[in-house]
Write an enzyme that holds these catalytic residues in place. Structure first.
Site, PDB file in Angstrom:
ATOM      1  N   TYR A 156       0.847  -1.205   0.000  1.00 50.20           N
ATOM      2  CA  TYR A 156       0.000   0.000   0.000  1.00 50.20           C
ATOM      3  C   TYR A 156       0.873   1.241   0.000  1.00 50.20           C
ATOM      4  O   TYR A 156       1.847   1.308   0.764  1.00 50.20           O
ATOM      5  CB  TYR A 156      -0.892   0.013   1.250  1.00 50.20           C
ATOM      6  N   GLU A 176      -0.502   4.867  -0.382  1.00 47.16           N
ATOM      7  CA  GLU A 176      -1.258   6.120  -0.548  1.00 47.16           C
ATOM      8  C   GLU A 176      -0.335   7.322  -0.440  1.00 47.16           C
ATOM      9  O   GLU A 176       0.504   7.381   0.465  1.00 47.16           O
ATOM     10  CB  GLU A 176      -2.350   6.250   0.514  1.00 47.16           C
ATOM     11  N   ASP A 197      -6.516  13.780 -25.139  1.00 43.51           N
ATOM     12  CA  ASP A 197      -6.640  12.387 -24.705  1.00 43.51           C
ATOM     13  C   ASP A 197      -5.984  11.559 -25.808  1.00 43.51           C
ATOM     14  O   ASP A 197      -6.590  11.295 -26.841  1.00 43.51           O
ATOM     15  CB  ASP A 197      -8.113  12.026 -24.535  1.00 43.51           C
ATOM     16  N   LYS A 255      -2.048   0.666 -24.907  1.00 47.22           N
ATOM     17  CA  LYS A 255      -2.448   0.542 -26.316  1.00 47.22           C
ATOM     18  C   LYS A 255      -1.167   0.539 -27.163  1.00 47.22           C
ATOM     19  O   LYS A 255      -0.374  -0.378 -27.052  1.00 47.22           O
ATOM     20  CB  LYS A 255      -3.433   1.653 -26.678  1.00 47.22           C
ATOM     21  N   ARG A 311      -2.114  -2.453 -18.440  1.00 46.13           N
ATOM     22  CA  ARG A 311      -3.373  -1.692 -18.416  1.00 46.13           C
ATOM     23  C   ARG A 311      -3.264  -0.646 -17.317  1.00 46.13           C
ATOM     24  O   ARG A 311      -2.930  -0.956 -16.177  1.00 46.13           O
ATOM     25  CB  ARG A 311      -4.553  -2.610 -18.120  1.00 46.13           C
TER      26      ARG A 311
END
Ligand code: DSN
Length: 425
Positions: free
Chosen positions: A46, A48, A193, A223, A229
């Site tokens: 973790y 954060e 984008d 992509k 991803r």
């Protein structure tokens, strides 16, 4: 003890990917080292916060790997600031909208059926509920040229806070200089984008919106960029002191974005994915990646011409990038969902897609969308594009002939198996 069920599904999916030709333009194959980073022990951690300012202990390695991803992303895209934490493209776009706008504010994006993405204001999405989307679109369907005069008129009338250049199914280059002129005239933040073409920008074969005065780029990383991803947000321009109170000024945009990603929209970043992003950014900086991008474009040029020669009507009559949108209804007299199914049966994977101002509904649209990033990663070259176009044509004209489809499926399987997956190495 082994979970055999999932293990078998992974093996089956690996086989499916190996045995067919992947033509979905937003998909690709990652390298072994990207896969290894994704499957690494960073998934246990973790983190954060951001490097140097976390809410949990034990960050000696996570800080280093995230900072590495940030520095590599900045170098690849000539950015001044990078946030590599967005889990995917949708939250990356949301983060920019929420960082810069208030509910009710106006944003200008591409008409969805002309190529705009769901996150560019599709009715029913959170962003469409909160913000007022106005549209620009294609003026000439034969060339794909955007109607920049109309865009300017609408922008002057509606005063968007953000002008968004970007798409999910548009095969031409945008004229970033024209976007920038209009954006400056109306005082809008310029956002691109670049999810589909980020790899081609990083590889130096397509224009970088930052070179035209854009303020923000969002992109997915899986992509053409050929990473895991995920997504990231890049900004260009002065970066304010993040510890100061942040008003909505352009110098504060990077800090506003960081605060909107965490804690605004997300909790713990996925450090295994960030490690894999760092690896993919390193790969994209290698000379071989530039050659890959050149080949993606060369293959797309050859495939688009070969398809048109076979009678496929391509939207805008060709492509400037890695993707094509074909009007199947006009070319063959049936819709894109039928074509998707027939081609899937023979091992050619692509997706049904709307065409501009499509008279048919999105689940049974007129078109299909296809592209060359994944098959180029497998090693296919220009000469193979004629085969792909011929197989597509044969399958569609013989869609009711099971024997002919079986034969095609066998040929394609045999052909596909002669090209390794990058994760084999
Ligand atoms: N689903 C992606 C695509 O295929 O273009 C965009 O998010």
């Amino acid at each position: 003890m082994t979970d055999k069920v999932v293990a078998e599904l992974i093996t089956a999916e690996e086989k499916r990917q190996r045995n067919g030709l992947e033509l979905i333009p937003s998909e690709n194959y990652v390298s072994k080292q990207v896969l290894n980073a994704l499957g690494s022990v960073f998934t246990n951690k973790y983190s954060e916060g951001y490097p140097g300012k976390r809410y949990y202990g034990g960050q000696i390695n996570t800080d280093k790997v995230e900072q590495l991803a940030i520095e590599r992303a900045k170098a690849l895209f000539k950015a001044d600031h990078a946030n590599v934490q967005p889990h995917s493209g949708a939250p990356a776009n949301e983060a920019v909208y929420h960082a810069w706008m208030e509910p009710g504010d106006t944003i200008m994006g591409m008409e969805l059926s002309h190529g705009g993405h769901l996150t560019h204001g599709r009715p029913g999405t959170i962003s469409a509920k909160l913000f007022n989307f106005v549209r620009y679109g294609i003026k000439d369907l034969e060339t794909g040229e955007i109607d920049y005069n109309l865009m300017r008129e609408i922008a002057l009338k509606t005063k968007p806070k953000i002008i968004l250049a970007g798409f999910s199914s548009y095969p031409r280059e945008l004229d970033y200089a024209k976007f920038a002129d209009i954006g400056r005239e109306v005082g809008a933040v310029l956002m691109a984008d670049m999810a589909h073409i980020a790899g081609l920008i990083a590889g130096g074969v397509l224009a970088n919106p930052f070179d035209y005065g854009f303020n923000v780029i969002t992109t997915t990383t899986h992509k053409t960029l050929r990473g895991p991803r995920g997504a990231m947000i890049l900004t260009k321009g002065t970066v304010s002191n993040p510890l100061k109170t942040v008003d909505k000024t352009i110098e504060n945009l990077p800090t506003l974005i960081d605060r909107t990603v965490f804690p605004g929209l997300q909790g713990g970043p996925h450090m295994h994915t960030i490690a894999a992003k760092a690896v993919a950014f390193w790969e994209a900086a290698q000379p071989s990646y530039h050659n890959y991008c050149l080949q993606v474009l060369a293959n797309a040029q050859t495939l688009s011409q070969a398809l048109m020669n076979k009678g496929f009507k391509l939207i805008t009559n060709g492509t400037d990038n890695h993707m094509m949108v074909a009007d199947i209804q006009t070319s063959f007299g049936f819709d894109g969902s039928v074509a998707e199914q027939v081609l899937d049966r023979v091992g050619l994977t692509l997706n049904k897609n709307v065409i501009p101002d499509d008279p048919l509904p999105p689940y049974k649209p007129s078109g299909v969308r296809l592209g060359t990033p994944a098959i180029t990663t497998r090693g296919l070259k220009e000469e193979h594009m004629f085969l792909v176009a011929d197989w597509m044509h044969q399958a569609l004209i013989k869609k009711n002939d099971p024997k002919a489809l079986d034969k095609l499926a066998k040929d394609i399987l045999h052909f596909a198996n002669s090209f390794p997956l990058p994760s084999d190495n």
